[in-house]
Each structure stands twice: as C-alpha cells, then as structure tokens.
Design a protein around this motif. Sequence first.
Motif, PDB file in Angstrom:
ATOM      1  N   ALA A 170       0.536  -0.946   0.183  1.00 26.68           N
ATOM      2  CA  ALA A 170       0.199   0.241   0.038  1.00 26.68           C
ATOM      3  C   ALA A 170       1.089   1.652   0.205  1.00 26.68           C
ATOM      4  O   ALA A 170       0.128   2.565  -0.520  1.00 26.68           O
ATOM      5  CB  ALA A 170      -0.473  -0.065   1.345  1.00 26.68           C
ATOM      6  N   ASN A 171       1.739   1.303   0.290  1.00 34.53           N
ATOM      7  CA  ASN A 171       2.944   2.174   0.854  1.00 34.53           C
ATOM      8  C   ASN A 171       3.323   3.060  -0.732  1.00 34.53           C
ATOM      9  O   ASN A 171       3.401   3.968  -0.843  1.00 34.53           O
ATOM     10  CB  ASN A 171       4.188   2.747   1.708  1.00 34.53           C
ATOM     11  CG  ASN A 171       3.189   2.313   3.486  1.00 34.53           C
ATOM     12  OD1 ASN A 171       2.090   2.671   3.191  1.00 34.53           O
ATOM     13  ND2 ASN A 171       3.929   1.959   4.327  1.00 34.53           N
TER      14      ASN A 171
ATOM     15  N   ALA B 122       0.803   4.647  -2.735  1.00 35.11           N
ATOM     16  CA  ALA B 122       0.566   5.490  -2.264  1.00 35.11           C
ATOM     17  C   ALA B 122       1.832   6.707  -2.988  1.00 35.11           C
ATOM     18  O   ALA B 122       1.267   7.578  -3.427  1.00 35.11           O
ATOM     19  CB  ALA B 122       0.448   5.305  -1.156  1.00 35.11           C
ATOM     20  N   ALA B 123       2.903   5.699  -3.003  1.00 32.35           N
ATOM     21  CA  ALA B 123       4.564   6.371  -3.342  1.00 32.35           C
ATOM     22  C   ALA B 123       4.186   6.923  -4.848  1.00 32.35           C
ATOM     23  O   ALA B 123       5.209   8.171  -5.399  1.00 32.35           O
ATOM     24  CB  ALA B 123       5.694   6.158  -3.014  1.00 32.35           C
TER      25      ALA B 123
END
Length: 236
Positions: free
Chosen positions: A78-79, A82-83
Amino acid sequence: MTDAQGRRLHACARALAPGATIVEIGSFRGRSAIVLALAAPAGTRIVCIDPHAGSDRGPQEFAPDAALGDADTAAFAANLAAAGVADRVEHVRAFSDAPAAFAAVPGPVELLYVDGAHRYGPALADLTDWGARVAPGGTLLVHDTFSSVGVTLATLRRLLPDPAWSYAGRDGSLARWVRTAGGPPSWAARAADAARVLGQLPWFARNVLLKAVLLARLRPLARLLGHGPADGPWPY
C-alpha cells in the motif's frame, strides 16, 4: 531511518547508471524502498527481499508472527502504491538466504542496502553472500553498524579485513562501503581504512550503553548520553 540516512540512500541510488540493480535486504513497510525507487534512474532494477515473517521487525522483536507479517506485507504494498512506485519495485517475500532470493538476482548488484536481521549469524551471512554479488565500484550500505552488536561484529569480521572493501564513512548508524575496483589497495591505505573503522568503536560503545539505559527507562541518563526526545526511541 533518519533524514540523513534517507538522503544518503537517495544520493547513492541517484548516482547509479541506467540499467543498474539495487537490492534491499529488509524492507519492513517500504520507507527505504520508496526512497530508492524515487531516486533511481529509469531502467534501474530494484529488488526488495523481506520474508515479512513478523520477526526481526525492530528492537526486541525476534519471534515470528504470521499475522504481523501479513500486515507488514499489505502495508508495504500500500505504501509503495501511495508513493507511485509500486511498478518500480520487485518484492521477493523470502529470507535473504533462501534459494528464491538468490535466484531473483542472478547478476551483479551495483547498490546493496542491508537492513535485515541484526543478529550476528544472519548479518554475517548477508554481508558475505550478498556482499560477494556487489560489482567492483559498487556500494554497500549497512544499517545499524556501530549500533547493533550483531551487525557490528559481522562488519568487523567480514568487511574490515577484506581488501575488496573500503570504508567510506557513515550517517549515524548507516555505514557506507565501496567495493574496490582494480588491484588491491596498498598496506598503507588498508591501515588507514582500518583506523577509520576502529575509530567508530567509542561511538558503538556509547550506543550499546544507551540502549541498556533506554531499556531500563532511565531517561535522564539517556539525555546525559546525548539522546533526547527528538532522537526517537532508539539510537539510529
């Protein structure tokens, strides 16, 4: 990872030529992987090796926990998404000494970032087996050097006496080594290199003492050792 260490990761990744390979051992939830992916030139291969077994997640976290591992894997994905770098990173969910990990990276590595298990045995194996894959002129970054006992002992045993490696300094506990290109360095150069490494041992002793103080919750003594609230819960 401190801000200075993040800048070092960014600078090392940005300096690579297109087509280079970056390997990260120990990704946790993706913070350092994001830094590497944002900095690396187009065409750089970025391989993150982490079993996400719920073990070795941080200080005093040694036992495996499948639920925590699955949560870390989901957070990692997820991170990265998101980036905006999910398509740049390959995640190998395996221990760094597993055949699947080695098979995923058959060629040389131009930048190796080691932040895996900090116990002596796994740290020594990472520096030995993965360090051997770093190309001449390539960079090895080792987190928690001169802070973790296991990582520091592995560094002193594996990297310090090896003429193939030259110590290039540190950002906090993030030590930078360069694999020498060409012939072996002179004895004078090796002696100077060893002196630079051994010169970090007083800082290492301070960190070991500081960790004992923090575990004992002796905050006033920690402040006397130079560790304040802005430094976070642990010396990095």
